[in-house]
Design an enzyme around this catalytic site. Sequence first.
Site, short mmCIF file in Angstrom:
data_model
loop_
_atom_site.label_atom_id
_atom_site.label_comp_id
_atom_site.label_asym_id
_atom_site.label_seq_id
_atom_site.Cartn_x
_atom_site.Cartn_y
_atom_site.Cartn_z
N CYS A 79 0.85 -1.20 0.00
CA CYS A 79 0.00 0.00 0.00
C CYS A 79 0.88 1.25 0.00
CB CYS A 79 -0.99 -0.04 1.17
SG CYS A 79 -2.35 1.15 0.97
N HIS A 187 -3.76 -4.76 -0.21
CA HIS A 187 -3.34 -5.33 1.06
C HIS A 187 -3.42 -6.86 1.00
CE1 HIS A 187 -3.09 -1.72 3.65
NE2 HIS A 187 -3.99 -1.23 2.82
N GLU A 189 -2.52 -8.90 3.22
CA GLU A 189 -2.92 -9.40 4.55
C GLU A 189 -4.42 -9.29 4.78
OE1 GLU A 189 -2.30 -5.00 5.31
OE2 GLU A 189 -1.55 -6.54 3.94
#
Length: 207
Positions: A79, A187, A189
Amino acid sequence: MIVIIDYGVGNLFSLKSSLEAIGKEVTISGVRSVIQSADKILLPGVGAFCDAAKKLKENQLDIVIKEEVKKGKPIMGICLGMQLLFESSYEYGQHNGLGLIKGHVKPIAEVIPEGLKIPHIGWNALHFPKKKEINPIFKYTKENDCVYFVHSYYASDCADSVAATTEYGTELTAAVAYKNIYGCQFHPEKSGIVGLNILKAFCEIGD
């Protein structure tokens, strides 16, 4: 060992949890010696580019990152962390980045159709450049797999390093790769199994 760089900006613990979920040894640190001992480095980030760049410089982490990249150590920016890899950003003025990848970070408002919401938040499909080999970080990823984005700025003037794009009213840079330097605007994650597979592939680079 994988080190997530801690410089006061970023969603550190969800990223750490994702890496641990795929069986990786992970440390969060902003200490030079710990970063130097890492096999691979992750540079996360949320918030404003200028603040993040300032914090890296204040802690001399910009120098450490450049030194480790020069040694050939794999690094992935996520990001805002990806945006910091570039030469500069036009977020609230013009600010210098790490200059590890050629290109500049610009507002998506300049290129997307009127009426689309900013920031761009949500799940979008990945598309891979047709004239390039699939980058190693996407070896477990398929065309049109979806990942989660939250951003108002995008990487521009970086055609040579684009590893994936996404569509949000226009084609935007979703991921970049140059030598041992990688970046995801999305992202991983927060992107479920697709994101975990991207992190897994990054962790396998050079092994």
